[in-house]
Design a protein around this motif. Structure first.
Motif, short mmCIF file in Angstrom:
data_model
loop_
_atom_site.label_atom_id
_atom_site.label_comp_id
_atom_site.label_asym_id
_atom_site.label_seq_id
_atom_site.Cartn_x
_atom_site.Cartn_y
_atom_site.Cartn_z
N LYS A 39 -5.97 0.24 -2.73
CA LYS A 39 -6.69 -0.83 -2.02
C LYS A 39 -5.87 -2.11 -2.00
O LYS A 39 -5.86 -2.83 -1.00
CB LYS A 39 -8.06 -1.08 -2.66
N VAL A 40 -5.19 -2.41 -3.08
CA VAL A 40 -4.32 -3.59 -3.10
C VAL A 40 -3.20 -3.43 -2.07
O VAL A 40 -2.93 -4.34 -1.28
CB VAL A 40 -3.75 -3.84 -4.51
N ALA A 41 -2.58 -2.26 -2.06
CA ALA A 41 -1.50 -2.00 -1.09
C ALA A 41 -2.05 -2.03 0.34
O ALA A 41 -1.39 -2.53 1.25
CB ALA A 41 -0.85 -0.66 -1.38
N ARG A 42 -3.25 -1.52 0.52
CA ARG A 42 -3.88 -1.51 1.84
C ARG A 42 -4.05 -2.93 2.38
O ARG A 42 -3.82 -3.19 3.54
CB ARG A 42 -5.24 -0.82 1.73
N GLY A 43 -4.43 -3.86 1.50
CA GLY A 43 -4.65 -5.24 1.93
C GLY A 43 -3.38 -6.05 2.04
O GLY A 43 -3.33 -7.03 2.78
N ALA A 44 -2.34 -5.66 1.31
CA ALA A 44 -1.12 -6.45 1.27
C ALA A 44 -0.21 -6.23 2.48
O ALA A 44 0.56 -7.10 2.84
CB ALA A 44 -0.35 -6.15 -0.01
N GLN A 45 -0.31 -5.08 3.09
CA GLN A 45 0.57 -4.74 4.20
C GLN A 45 -0.21 -4.74 5.51
O GLN A 45 -1.25 -4.08 5.61
CB GLN A 45 1.20 -3.36 3.97
N PRO A 46 0.24 -5.46 6.53
CA PRO A 46 -0.47 -5.45 7.81
C PRO A 46 -0.47 -4.07 8.45
O PRO A 46 0.50 -3.31 8.29
CB PRO A 46 0.31 -6.44 8.68
N ASP A 47 -1.54 -3.74 9.16
CA ASP A 47 -1.63 -2.44 9.82
C ASP A 47 -0.47 -2.19 10.77
O ASP A 47 -0.04 -1.05 10.93
CB ASP A 47 -2.95 -2.31 10.59
N SER A 48 0.06 -3.23 11.37
CA SER A 48 1.16 -3.06 12.32
C SER A 48 2.44 -2.55 11.65
O SER A 48 3.32 -2.01 12.32
CB SER A 48 1.45 -4.38 13.03
N ASP A 49 2.55 -2.71 10.33
CA ASP A 49 3.73 -2.24 9.61
C ASP A 49 3.54 -0.87 8.97
O ASP A 49 4.41 -0.39 8.26
CB ASP A 49 4.11 -3.23 8.49
N LYS A 50 2.39 -0.24 9.21
CA LYS A 50 2.08 1.06 8.60
C LYS A 50 2.28 2.18 9.60
O LYS A 50 2.27 1.96 10.81
CB LYS A 50 0.61 1.08 8.14
N SER A 51 2.41 3.39 9.07
CA SER A 51 2.44 4.55 9.94
C SER A 51 1.07 4.67 10.61
O SER A 51 0.08 4.13 10.13
CB SER A 51 2.75 5.81 9.14
N THR A 52 1.00 5.39 11.71
CA THR A 52 -0.26 5.54 12.44
C THR A 52 -1.34 6.16 11.56
O THR A 52 -2.46 5.67 11.51
CB THR A 52 -0.05 6.40 13.70
N LEU A 56 -4.84 4.27 10.33
CA LEU A 56 -6.17 4.80 10.62
C LEU A 56 -6.96 5.06 9.34
O LEU A 56 -8.15 4.74 9.26
CB LEU A 56 -6.06 6.09 11.44
N THR A 57 -6.30 5.62 8.34
CA THR A 57 -6.97 5.88 7.06
C THR A 57 -7.43 4.57 6.42
O THR A 57 -8.54 4.48 5.89
CB THR A 57 -6.02 6.64 6.11
N ASP A 58 -6.59 3.55 6.47
CA ASP A 58 -6.95 2.25 5.90
C ASP A 58 -8.12 1.62 6.64
O ASP A 58 -9.01 1.02 6.03
CB ASP A 58 -5.75 1.31 5.90
N LYS A 59 -8.15 1.74 7.96
CA LYS A 59 -9.26 1.20 8.74
C LYS A 59 -10.56 1.89 8.36
O LYS A 59 -11.61 1.25 8.22
CB LYS A 59 -8.98 1.34 10.24
N MET A 60 -10.51 3.22 8.18
CA MET A 60 -11.71 3.94 7.76
C MET A 60 -12.14 3.50 6.36
O MET A 60 -13.33 3.34 6.09
CB MET A 60 -11.47 5.46 7.79
N GLY A 61 -11.18 3.30 5.48
CA GLY A 61 -11.48 2.86 4.12
C GLY A 61 -12.11 1.48 4.09
O GLY A 61 -13.07 1.23 3.35
N ARG A 62 -11.60 0.56 4.90
CA ARG A 62 -12.19 -0.78 4.98
C ARG A 62 -13.60 -0.72 5.52
O ARG A 62 -14.50 -1.41 5.04
CB ARG A 62 -11.33 -1.71 5.83
N SER A 71 -19.38 -6.08 2.47
CA SER A 71 -18.31 -7.06 2.64
C SER A 71 -18.28 -7.60 4.06
O SER A 71 -18.71 -6.96 5.00
CB SER A 71 -16.96 -6.39 2.33
N THR A 72 -17.77 -8.77 4.20
CA THR A 72 -17.61 -9.39 5.52
C THR A 72 -16.26 -9.08 6.12
O THR A 72 -15.93 -9.59 7.18
CB THR A 72 -17.77 -10.92 5.40
N GLY A 73 -15.47 -8.28 5.47
CA GLY A 73 -14.14 -7.95 5.96
C GLY A 73 -13.10 -8.85 5.33
O GLY A 73 -13.36 -9.54 4.36
N GLY A 74 -11.91 -8.84 5.87
CA GLY A 74 -10.83 -9.64 5.31
C GLY A 74 -10.08 -8.85 4.26
O GLY A 74 -10.63 -7.97 3.62
#
Length: 90
Positions: A39-52, A56-62, A71-74
């Motif tokens: 979760k820390v890694a998910r928040g620290a790296q922008p989605d644009s710098d991740k593999s597809t 997608l997995t991070d977006k589902m997790g959020r 949560s309100t997001g962020g």
């Protein structure tokens, strides 16, 4: 495929599908530790710098986190900045 140092989808799915009652205390502790790191890694790296797939997995997790915890997001980084009074002042 996951990005370096991250849990891949199949590992997460396997952990979710296995009932806690059949896991050892050591397994539960390991999962809690690696989930936090992920979760820390998910928040620290922008989605644009991740593999597809990782993006997608991070977006589902959020989305799941917002549903479960209200949560309100962020990102974790943004929430930490706001808690310390260093976030955006809208």
């Amino acid at each position: 495929m996951s990005d370096a140092g991250r849990k891949d989808f199949s590992t997460k799915a396997k952990e979710e599908m296995t009932p806690d009652s059949s896991k050892s205390t050591q397994q539960k502790m390991k999962e809690a530790f690696t989930d936090t790191g992920d979760k820390v890694a998910r928040g620290a790296q922008p989605d644009s710098d991740k593999s597809t797939g990782q993006s997608l997995t991070d977006k589902m997790g959020r989305s799941k986190d917002r549903e479960v915890h209200g949560s309100t997001g962020g990102s974790i980084i943004d929430k930490t900045k706001n808690a310390l009074g260093m976030g955006d002042k809208h």
